[in-house]
Design a protein around this motif. Structure first.
Motif: not given
Length: 472
Positions: A14-17, A161-164
């Motif tokens: 999701d993060f890598l675009q 924020d997503t990882i947290e």
């Protein structure tokens, strides 16, 4: 696959675009993503080169476009950001696509080696100003760089924020398990298919020979390019060549979504010193990063087709036809993709072009578009036809400068008997009632009233065409 590993993989995806990668500061590659095959080697090299020469603290950003430091062509900028104490994010973005045929990399434009851009929360305005003052610096360069940096800072915070928010603890043990699982998956995918070895030769119009000796055994892939010639006009960096090899193999076997240190370990690539797959500064890389990559993809596809004859497919037209037209201070750049090869079961996919408005083009540039659709292919016929390429036919309404570049492997390699070659790319010029074919690359002045036709290549066909029975 455990829940934590699945979640970790999903977060990375999701993060890598676009063309991007995430690595640890310990040089473990967690994931590489991108459509450009060279990304799978060059993005990693970019991160390693920056880590070697610069010490990035969390939030710091460096940039480069130098092919010999992990870049591709000078019209693409690679950003390297420390998103935490442990993670490095590499993100590559295009800027003012440009066709340049200099004899050295320095003649192709502004070359940026690994350069610190943002430190301790502040952009280095002095360095930005020096880049902006370079005669070859693209317009609005400084504003574009600032916009991309701001966007990366926001994206990096979202990752934190997503990882947290998930409560996932990214530990060394989790990373090790993920990389080991990726390796196991790659080995399994390869082992499920046939093993064997073969040799393929591809001769380029520019005079270079590409020789690939491919061996697949016990879930491992060995590529030996011994016998490949020295460069004449094509130069491809070592990291770009490796990336192309990995992308071709991983896509064929179906583990390209797990491109990391674990899956990289199944591929061994050997190249002789001095061959055109190991370019050295200051050689120009534009043709290598485009036509050279296409030739390498063709050789690998052909070799895989020899070994996996039960899953044989015709060749794709890998090389896009790139066109640049300049008039006064304005310019347009087009990349016409080629068609895909057919298989024993289905036709190849037709080429298409996205995001181009004929109305906008004609309003902003002195041209009249006669035609833009799929070409009527003569080659690539069979029981299943190859995908058709594109045709773009345009009339100049004023004098302009044209640059173009397309496939440099028109000397067709030997293919399986069940396959046929598709049509090659073509560029033709109509002037004073006559039509002439132009070479595979070049630059020239186009006069008012002259008509240009650009045809990208079509994919190869598979199987013998069915015979029509004519009733008496």
């Amino acid at each position: 696959m455990s829940y934590h590993i699945e979640l970790f993989h999903s977060l990375l995806s999701d993060f890598l675009q676009g063309e991007s990668a995430l690595l640890t500061t310990e040089n473990d590659v967690l994931m590489v993503r991108g459509k450009n095959p060279v990304s799978y080697g060059t993005l990693v090299t970019a991160a390693n080169t920056v880590s070697k020469y610069l010490k990035l603290a969390e939030g710091d950003i460096a940039l480069l476009n130098d092919p010999y430091s992990g870049g591709t062509t000078l019209d693409e900028i690679t950003f390297i950001m420390a998103v935490s104490e442990d993670l490095i994010w590499v993100n590559r973005l295009p800027l003012n696509k440009n066709l340049s045929f200099g004899k050295s990399i320095e003649e192709e434009g502004l070359r940026i080696p690994p350069t610190p851009l943002r430190q301790k929360g502040q952009l280095n305005e002095m360095i930005l100003g020096a880049m902006g003052a370079h005669p070859a610096c693209p317009p609005q360069f400084m504003e574009w760089i600032k916009t991309q940096c701001a966007s990366m800072i926001v994206s990096a915070q979202k990752l934190h924020d997503t990882i947290e928010g998930t409560g996932l603890s990214v530990t060394g043990e989790l990373i090790e398990d993920y990389l080991q699982l990726s390796k196991k998956l790659a080995v399994q995918k390869i082992s499920e298919r046939a093993s064997g070895e073969t040799r393929v030769d591809v001769v380029l119009d520019s005079g270079e020979l590409l020789r690939l000796n491919l061996e697949i055994q016990d879930g491992r892939v060995m590529m030996d390019f011994g016998g490949t010639s020295a460069a004449k006009t094509l130069h491809l960096t070592e990291s770009a060549a490796y990336g192309t090899c990995f992308k071709a193999i991983s896509a064929f076997y179906g583990f390209d979504q797990y491109a990391n240190t674990g899956s990289f370990s199944i591929l061994q690539v050997t190249k002789p010193a001095g061959c055109w797959l190991m370019a050295k500064y200051p050689a120009s890389t534009m043709k290598g990063m485009t036509c050279g990559v296409a030739a390498l993809q063709t050789a690998i596809d052909l070799a895989l087709s020899h070994i996996h004859s039960k899953n044989e497919r015709a060749l794709d037209s890998h090389a896009p036809l790139m066109v640049q037209m300049k008039h006064d201070s304005s310019q347009i750049f087009l990349s016409l993709e080629g068609g895909a090869g057919a298989t024993g079961e289905v036709d190849g996919q037709n080429a298409h072009i996205e995001g181009l408005s004929i109305e906008t083009l004609e309003r902003n540039f002195p041209v009249h578009v006669h035609r833009m659709d799929r070409r009527n292919s003569q080659g690539g016929k069979g029981k299943h036809n190859g995908g058709r390429g594109m045709i773009f036919k345009v009339e100049a309404l004023d004098e302009m400068q044209l640059s173009w570049l397309t496939d440099m492997t028109l000397h067709r390699p030997r293919i399986p008997k069940n396959c046929s070659h598709g049509d090659a790319s073509e560029v033709t010029l109509e002037q004073a009632g006559s039509t002439k074919s132009l070479p595979v690359l070049g630059q020239q002045k186009i006069l008012k009233g002259e008509i240009l036709s650009f045809c990208s290549g079509s994919g190869g066909g598979h199987g013998r065409p069915e015979q029509k029975v004519i009733a008496e």
